[in-house]
Motif scaffolding. Structure first.
Motif, short mmCIF file in Angstrom:
data_model
loop_
_atom_site.label_atom_id
_atom_site.label_comp_id
_atom_site.label_asym_id
_atom_site.label_seq_id
_atom_site.Cartn_x
_atom_site.Cartn_y
_atom_site.Cartn_z
N SER A 119 0.92 -1.07 0.00
CA SER A 119 -0.19 -0.02 0.03
C SER A 119 0.79 1.14 -0.04
CB SER A 119 -0.79 0.05 1.33
OG SER A 119 -1.99 -0.74 0.97
N PHE A 156 -3.08 7.48 -4.69
CA PHE A 156 -4.53 7.76 -4.00
C PHE A 156 -4.64 9.15 -3.39
CE2 PHE A 156 -3.74 3.07 -4.27
CZ PHE A 156 -4.73 2.90 -5.28
N ARG A 192 -13.27 7.65 0.44
CA ARG A 192 -13.16 6.70 -0.81
C ARG A 192 -11.61 6.52 -1.07
NH1 ARG A 192 -17.78 8.52 -5.06
NH2 ARG A 192 -19.69 8.12 -3.87
N SER A 193 -10.95 7.76 -1.10
CA SER A 193 -9.50 7.50 -1.33
C SER A 193 -8.60 6.70 -0.35
CB SER A 193 -8.87 8.96 -1.67
OG SER A 193 -9.42 9.57 -2.63
N ASP A 225 -9.36 3.19 -0.93
CA ASP A 225 -8.68 2.51 -1.92
C ASP A 225 -7.02 2.43 -1.74
OD1 ASP A 225 -10.96 2.80 -3.72
OD2 ASP A 225 -10.27 4.72 -4.61
N THR A 280 -6.46 -0.76 0.08
CA THR A 280 -7.08 -2.05 -0.69
C THR A 280 -6.02 -2.91 -0.82
OG1 THR A 280 -9.02 -0.85 -1.47
CG2 THR A 280 -8.27 -2.80 -2.65
N VAL A 321 -6.14 -0.10 -12.62
CA VAL A 321 -6.61 0.48 -11.43
C VAL A 321 -6.22 1.94 -11.79
CG1 VAL A 321 -5.57 0.59 -9.11
CG2 VAL A 321 -5.88 -1.68 -10.12
N PRO A 329 -12.65 7.36 -7.69
CA PRO A 329 -12.34 7.30 -6.23
C PRO A 329 -13.36 6.03 -5.63
CG PRO A 329 -12.30 9.61 -6.80
CD PRO A 329 -12.70 8.59 -7.95
N GLU A 386 -13.93 2.99 -6.43
CA GLU A 386 -14.09 1.97 -7.13
C GLU A 386 -13.15 0.72 -6.77
OE1 GLU A 386 -14.38 2.79 -11.36
OE2 GLU A 386 -14.78 0.77 -11.94
N TYR A 387 -12.08 0.99 -6.71
CA TYR A 387 -10.94 -0.05 -6.53
C TYR A 387 -11.41 -0.84 -5.32
CZ TYR A 387 -6.15 -1.60 -5.97
OH TYR A 387 -4.93 -2.61 -5.74
N PHE A 388 -11.68 -0.05 -4.17
CA PHE A 388 -11.90 -0.93 -3.00
C PHE A 388 -13.35 -1.89 -3.06
CE2 PHE A 388 -14.55 -1.08 0.74
CZ PHE A 388 -13.95 -1.59 1.71
#
Lengths: 246, 185
Positions: free
Chosen positions: A30, A37, A111-112, A115, A118, A181, A186, A188-190
């Protein structure tokens, strides 16, 4: 199955070691991609630290409040290192709430932030499933298949291996360095990670031999996974614009 | 708009397939997960054994059916085993009248009988000290680390396993009270 690894005079509990290794590798992954992110690695580590400490304190306090009579004769046990003296569910809830408050105070976008963590969660999922393989937990139903493993007195579906493979595939698909990716919105990745994880759990739980059961023989974990899947699919749908490309 | 409609349709299909799988993978009521199988793991029947105590009496685990049983595998040279023995004694004294039995299985194949007996006498342990002279019980319970403790309910089913130690008295009390609730149910 290898619950304990003897290194000289030291007995290393392999499941716990794998989980710690998973947390470390996950955080490293990460951190490596954190700039994508919009977060700093310091903030990420502070968030994880706050989450961990609050979770541990919350889990111990919850256990203490649930079983106060057990501690009356031995107050020093409040500070015992025994992992069995924690309430992991309440600890998790406390950890989430405190982390959310911390993130709000630091003005982190939800959201960020999700992400950013994740990749750590994806690596942790692999480590968790490998720890189950080492401990013999999360075992499968008896089955005579060429790839069955002998565990707890029977030939069984190697559910821990199925789940490890699923977690590896999810990490491969959602590897943070992929171009795919970079194009996500923001959050959507998670959400994609969560969707794939709960979908694989819903499917693979059907091969487990240790499921908690509801009346009618329904598996509790599958019902929870189905509800989580519904939420994730709905949330991803909300990210899709109402008007598509012309 | 078309993308959104496709997504909604796909989502509904996925959820329908998921619901069908939940239905198909239900567990028939008569085939519970462990289903009476014997294994040293929570949810399974505890492997049965008969061992001689340090007093020369024979104790068989299955004869204790109907009681909550703590099986503690230990050795006199193992520091955490020595630390947790007084806690086991306290819990045994507190709950023995309510149906708790403690079986302290000394891994005699890796220990010295005299040392084990001397240690239990020093602490004034009143629960039976069983001698696993040839290591059969250690093998049946797949002993990997000392101490290892098994919490067995009145039906002989292992409810919990604690690998390593020392166990805190509070941990023992909670585990035992949960076992005794099952005894009374």
């Amino acid at each position: 199955m290898m619950p304990i690894m003897q290194i000289g005079p030291i007995a290393v509990p392999v499941p716990a070691f794998l989980i710690i290794l998973g947390i470390w590798l996950g955080l490293a992954l990460s951190e490596r991609h954190i700039s994508r992110f919009g977060l700093s690695s310091d903030l990420l580590f502070n968030l994880v630290l706050v989450s961990f400490v609050s979770g541990v304190i919350g889990a111990r306090l919850a256990y203490l409040l649930r079983y106060p009579q057990a501690f009356t004769g031995s107050l020093r046990d409040i500070f015992s290192r025994n992992l069995g003296l924690f309430d992991p569910f309440v600890g998790g809830v406390v950890s989430l709430v405190v982390s959310a408050i911390y993130a709000q105070r630091k003005r982190l976008a939800l959201r960020s932030t999700l992400d950013a963590i994740t990749p750590a969660l994806a690596v942790f999922a692999i480590a968790l499933n490998l720890s189950h393989l080492a401990s013999g937990d999360a075992y499968g139903v008896p089955a005579n298949l060429p790839w069955s493993i002998t565990l707890w007195g029977a030939q069984r579906h190697p559910t821990q291996i199925y789940q490890t493979i699923a977690a590896l595939l999810i990490l491969g698909y959602l590897w943070p360095g992929r171009k795919l990716v970079a194009n996500f919105k923001p959050g959507e990745y998670f959400l994609r990670f969560a969707t794939l994880t709960v979908a694989s759990s819903l499917f693979l739980e059907g091969f487990r031999g240790d499921s908690s059961l509801l009346p009618g023989g329904f598996r509790l974990a599958q019902i929870l996974a189905w509800l989580s899947l519904a939420f994730c699919l709905y949330a991803i749908g909300r990210l899709i614009p109402d008007t598509g490309p012309k | 708009m078309r993308i959104k409609v496709n997504w909604n349709t796909t989502s509904i299909l996925i959820l329908l397939v998921g619901a069908a799988w939940i239905w198909l993978s239900r567990v028939p009521s008569l085939s519970a997960s462990a289903n009476g199988k014997v294994a040293p793991h929570p949810g399974f029947q505890a492997p049965d054994f008969t061992l001689q105590t340090s007093q020369g009496e024979m104790v068989t685990l299955s004869d204790l059916r109907g009681q909550a049983v703590i099986i503690n595998l230990w050795a006199s040279w193992c520091p955490p085993c020595r630390v947790e023995m007084p806690e086991l004694q306290k819990v045994y004294q507190a709950y023995h009248d309510q149906g708790l039995q403690v079986l302290a299985v000394n891994v005699t194949s890796q220990d010295d009988t005299q040392a084990a007996v001397k240690f239990s006498a020093q602490l004034g342990l009143t629960f039976p000290i069983l001698l696993d002279l040839d290591g059969d019980v250690s093998r049946a319970y797949r002993l990997q680390s000392l101490p290892t403790t098994y919490f067995v309910d009145r039906d002989g089913i292992i409810q919990d396993v604690v690998v390593g130690g020392p166990m805190a008295e509070a941990l023992l009390r909670v585990r035992v009270e949960n076992l005794l609730v099952k005894v009374g149910s």
